[in-house]
Scaffold this active site. Sequence first.
Site, PDB file in Angstrom:
ATOM      1  N   GLY A  92      75.892  49.239  70.111  1.00  0.00           N
ATOM      2  CA  GLY A  92      74.683  50.026  70.603  1.00  0.00           C
ATOM      3  C   GLY A  92      73.870  49.034  71.938  1.00  0.00           C
ATOM      4  O   GLY A  92      74.882  48.304  72.563  1.00  0.00           O
ATOM      5  N   GLN A  93      72.201  49.687  71.692  1.00  0.00           N
ATOM      6  CA  GLN A  93      71.706  49.229  73.225  1.00  0.00           C
ATOM      7  C   GLN A  93      71.247  47.462  73.426  1.00  0.00           C
ATOM      8  O   GLN A  93      71.757  47.118  74.048  1.00  0.00           O
ATOM      9  CB  GLN A  93      70.251  49.860  72.811  1.00  0.00           C
ATOM     10  CG  GLN A  93      69.408  49.545  73.895  1.00  0.00           C
ATOM     11  CD  GLN A  93      67.683  49.853  73.925  1.00  0.00           C
ATOM     12  OE1 GLN A  93      67.536  50.120  72.631  1.00  0.00           O
ATOM     13  NE2 GLN A  93      67.342  50.102  75.460  1.00  0.00           N
ATOM     14  N   ASP A 137      81.699  47.593  65.887  1.00  0.00           N
ATOM     15  CA  ASP A 137      80.829  48.925  65.515  1.00  0.00           C
ATOM     16  C   ASP A 137      82.038  49.886  64.747  1.00  0.00           C
ATOM     17  O   ASP A 137      83.007  50.087  64.253  1.00  0.00           O
ATOM     18  CB  ASP A 137      80.499  49.126  66.902  1.00  0.00           C
ATOM     19  CG  ASP A 137      79.034  49.760  66.375  1.00  0.00           C
ATOM     20  OD1 ASP A 137      78.648  51.076  66.452  1.00  0.00           O
ATOM     21  OD2 ASP A 137      78.355  49.225  67.384  1.00  0.00           O
ATOM     22  N   ARG A 174      81.445  53.099  65.717  1.00  0.00           N
ATOM     23  CA  ARG A 174      81.868  53.811  66.620  1.00  0.00           C
ATOM     24  C   ARG A 174      82.867  53.154  67.517  1.00  0.00           C
ATOM     25  O   ARG A 174      82.488  52.013  67.376  1.00  0.00           O
ATOM     26  CB  ARG A 174      80.422  54.692  67.828  1.00  0.00           C
ATOM     27  CG  ARG A 174      79.429  53.398  68.034  1.00  0.00           C
ATOM     28  CD  ARG A 174      78.795  54.162  68.983  1.00  0.00           C
ATOM     29  NE  ARG A 174      77.286  53.743  68.774  1.00  0.00           N
ATOM     30  CZ  ARG A 174      76.235  53.624  69.936  1.00  0.00           C
ATOM     31  NH1 ARG A 174      76.660  54.719  71.262  1.00  0.00           N
ATOM     32  NH2 ARG A 174      75.914  53.056  69.535  1.00  0.00           N
ATOM     33  N   ASP A 234      83.057  49.333  59.982  1.00  0.00           N
ATOM     34  CA  ASP A 234      82.239  49.560  58.782  1.00  0.00           C
ATOM     35  C   ASP A 234      81.496  48.744  57.304  1.00  0.00           C
ATOM     36  O   ASP A 234      82.070  48.195  57.130  1.00  0.00           O
ATOM     37  CB  ASP A 234      82.369  51.259  58.084  1.00  0.00           C
ATOM     38  CG  ASP A 234      81.163  51.574  57.365  1.00  0.00           C
ATOM     39  OD1 ASP A 234      80.416  51.091  57.256  1.00  0.00           O
ATOM     40  OD2 ASP A 234      81.518  52.640  56.291  1.00  0.00           O
ATOM     41  N   TYR A 268      61.818  52.963  58.524  1.00  0.00           N
ATOM     42  CA  TYR A 268      62.556  51.992  58.935  1.00  0.00           C
ATOM     43  C   TYR A 268      62.005  51.235  58.469  1.00  0.00           C
ATOM     44  O   TYR A 268      61.969  49.834  58.936  1.00  0.00           O
ATOM     45  CB  TYR A 268      62.347  52.253  59.922  1.00  0.00           C
ATOM     46  CG  TYR A 268      62.808  51.712  60.985  1.00  0.00           C
ATOM     47  CD1 TYR A 268      64.004  50.776  61.560  1.00  0.00           C
ATOM     48  CD2 TYR A 268      61.686  50.887  62.576  1.00  0.00           C
ATOM     49  CE1 TYR A 268      64.138  50.278  62.249  1.00  0.00           C
ATOM     50  CE2 TYR A 268      62.257  50.209  63.634  1.00  0.00           C
ATOM     51  CZ  TYR A 268      63.375  49.704  63.493  1.00  0.00           C
ATOM     52  OH  TYR A 268      64.397  48.553  64.629  1.00  0.00           O
TER      53      TYR A 268
HETATM   54  P1  NAD Z   1      72.007  51.226  68.302  1.00  0.00           P
HETATM   55  O1  NAD Z   1      71.198  52.570  67.729  1.00  0.00           O
HETATM   56  O2  NAD Z   1      71.653  51.115  69.334  1.00  0.00           O
HETATM   57  O3  NAD Z   1      72.419  50.485  67.552  1.00  0.00           O
HETATM   58  C1  NAD Z   1      73.716  49.999  66.758  1.00  0.00           C
HETATM   59  C2  NAD Z   1      74.785  50.043  66.491  1.00  0.00           C
HETATM   60  O4  NAD Z   1      74.997  50.178  64.862  1.00  0.00           O
HETATM   61  C3  NAD Z   1      75.362  51.170  66.872  1.00  0.00           C
HETATM   62  O5  NAD Z   1      76.581  51.340  67.669  1.00  0.00           O
HETATM   63  C4  NAD Z   1      75.844  52.013  65.249  1.00  0.00           C
HETATM   64  O6  NAD Z   1      76.996  52.972  65.819  1.00  0.00           O
HETATM   65  C5  NAD Z   1      76.358  50.985  64.890  1.00  0.00           C
HETATM   66  N1  NAD Z   1      76.361  51.146  63.288  1.00  0.00           N
HETATM   67  C6  NAD Z   1      75.689  52.583  62.555  1.00  0.00           C
HETATM   68  N2  NAD Z   1      76.267  51.984  61.485  1.00  0.00           N
HETATM   69  C7  NAD Z   1      76.892  51.261  61.511  1.00  0.00           C
HETATM   70  C8  NAD Z   1      77.869  50.379  60.329  1.00  0.00           C
HETATM   71  N3  NAD Z   1      77.833  51.397  58.947  1.00  0.00           N
HETATM   72  N4  NAD Z   1      78.512  49.814  60.251  1.00  0.00           N
HETATM   73  C9  NAD Z   1      79.192  49.267  61.717  1.00  0.00           C
HETATM   74  N5  NAD Z   1      78.200  49.615  63.269  1.00  0.00           N
HETATM   75  C10 NAD Z   1      77.101  50.307  62.671  1.00  0.00           C
HETATM   76  O7  NAD Z   1      70.219  50.028  68.061  1.00  0.00           O
HETATM   77  P2  NAD Z   1      69.832  49.231  68.552  1.00  0.00           P
HETATM   78  O8  NAD Z   1      68.392  49.788  69.176  1.00  0.00           O
HETATM   79  O9  NAD Z   1      71.377  48.003  69.535  1.00  0.00           O
HETATM   80  O10 NAD Z   1      68.756  48.063  67.766  1.00  0.00           O
HETATM   81  C11 NAD Z   1      69.588  46.946  66.617  1.00  0.00           C
HETATM   82  C12 NAD Z   1      68.647  46.400  65.790  1.00  0.00           C
HETATM   83  O11 NAD Z   1      67.897  45.742  67.027  1.00  0.00           O
HETATM   84  C13 NAD Z   1      69.079  47.121  64.851  1.00  0.00           C
HETATM   85  O12 NAD Z   1      68.603  46.064  63.885  1.00  0.00           O
HETATM   86  C14 NAD Z   1      66.845  47.357  65.037  1.00  0.00           C
HETATM   87  O13 NAD Z   1      66.435  48.290  64.261  1.00  0.00           O
HETATM   88  C15 NAD Z   1      66.807  46.148  65.761  1.00  0.00           C
HETATM   89  N6  NAD Z   1      65.479  46.629  67.035  1.00  0.00           N
HETATM   90  C16 NAD Z   1      66.105  47.403  68.333  1.00  0.00           C
HETATM   91  C17 NAD Z   1      64.560  47.422  69.136  1.00  0.00           C
HETATM   92  C18 NAD Z   1      65.353  48.659  70.497  1.00  0.00           C
HETATM   93  O14 NAD Z   1      64.023  48.516  70.925  1.00  0.00           O
HETATM   94  N7  NAD Z   1      65.956  48.884  70.513  1.00  0.00           N
HETATM   95  C19 NAD Z   1      63.696  47.452  68.714  1.00  0.00           C
HETATM   96  C20 NAD Z   1      63.054  46.795  67.693  1.00  0.00           C
HETATM   97  C21 NAD Z   1      64.355  45.876  66.501  1.00  0.00           C
HETATM   98  N1  SER Z   2      62.090  50.468  69.205  1.00  0.00           N
HETATM   99  C1  SER Z   2      62.369  50.937  67.989  1.00  0.00           C
HETATM  100  C2  SER Z   2      62.253  51.874  67.292  1.00  0.00           C
HETATM  101  O1  SER Z   2      61.065  52.575  68.179  1.00  0.00           O
HETATM  102  C3  SER Z   2      61.322  49.334  67.488  1.00  0.00           C
HETATM  103  O2  SER Z   2      61.923  49.338  66.023  1.00  0.00           O
HETATM  104  O3  SER Z   2      62.347  51.955  66.469  1.00  0.00           O
END
Ligand code: NAD
Ligand code: SER
Length: 315
Positions: free
Chosen positions: A13-14, A36, A38, A54, A144
């Site tokens: 993920g990101q 992951d 994916r 998973d 969320y």
């Molecule tokens: P993302 O959606 O880019 O990545 C999440 C990853 O989890 C994906 O690659 C997806 O394939 C994987 N995934 C989903 N279901 C799964 C499963 N059942 N088993 C294994 N893997 C699985 O999200 P992100 O932006 O990288 O966020 C990561 C964490 O950070 C999350 O908890 C999110 O809430 C938190 N967060 C992100 C942001 C942001 O701006 N990106 C901000 C606040 C909090």
């Molecule tokens: N960047 C995230 C969202 O917009 C904040 O947790 O969901």
Amino acid sequence: MIREKILVIGASGQIGVELTLALRKIYGNANVVASDLREENDLLHGTGPYVSLDVMNKEMLHVQVIRQNITQIYLLAAILSATGEKNPNLAWSLNMQSLLNVLDIAKEEQIRKVYWPSSIAVFGPTSPKQNCPQQTVIEPITVYGISKYAGEFWCNYYFQRWGVDVRSLRYPGLISYKSAPGGGTTDYAVEIFHEALEEKTYECFLEKDTYLPMMYMPDAIKATIELMEAPAEKIRIRTSYNVASMSFSPADIAKEIQKHIPEFSITYKPDYRQQIANSWPQSIDDSVARNDWGWQEDYDLQRMTADMFKNLPHK
Ligand code: NAD
Ligand code: SER
């Protein structure tokens, strides 16, 4: 010295891609297992071990933790704010069950440290809009946000009751050039750079004056690693820490982009994500993180924009 073996769940993920690469630099490629649901992200390919996993399958997760002699877990799998509103049941189920699975296994296998991110989405319309403090009224309106708030208290519970050393940050919206965002309300702040380079114009799904807390990915990675490496006695907050670096609106970032691409233009067509954004604070008070473990950001809007334009064209 303890030899760490780290499992990153949601590594494609990101955040996962960049965090995995950063952890591999510190702990050695072979000691950071990316996983992951994916396929492995291209940027991770050839840099270290990858397993398809998973997180909802607790048995499978438990087997991996034992087989790989895991000492630390970073749980990043989740459904974010905008996608969560389209499928609230799925978001609740993944965001909660994944955390409970990891915390249970951490307790059973005496995992040394667990990382799980929360979000500014825990805050709701009744929280202070400016400099929203660590402890305040918290009444989230998205599934969320509800899942993140409940998750924070599960982390605190496992720490207080069983001593599981779980640590957490309430990330703001994250901006990155290496990996794409995964369905959040703050995703516009990444899309705008791609559209600026490719189309010289961007239609924004939020209103021009929607201020939100944001952070550049290198700062988010730095905060995560510093929190995880801090001595346990410095971690006074066992729910989740506020962290901040900048706040801006779509109009502000458009103006900053125009310094690099003068012909860039922006239009506004708010959709359902506007209501989510309106419910969040515009800025965050992170003085507790600064005092407890020395948090300090490197990037403001100007530095981040310059760095995005330095790196994005090469992608
Ligand atoms: P993302 O959606 O880019 O990545 C999440 C990853 O989890 C994906 O690659 C997806 O394939 C994987 N995934 C989903 N279901 C799964 C499963 N059942 N088993 C294994 N893997 C699985 O999200 P992100 O932006 O990288 O966020 C990561 C964490 O950070 C999350 O908890 C999110 O809430 C938190 N967060 C992100 C942001 C942001 O701006 N990106 C901000 C606040 C909090
Ligand atoms: N960047 C995230 C969202 O917009 C904040 O947790 O969901």
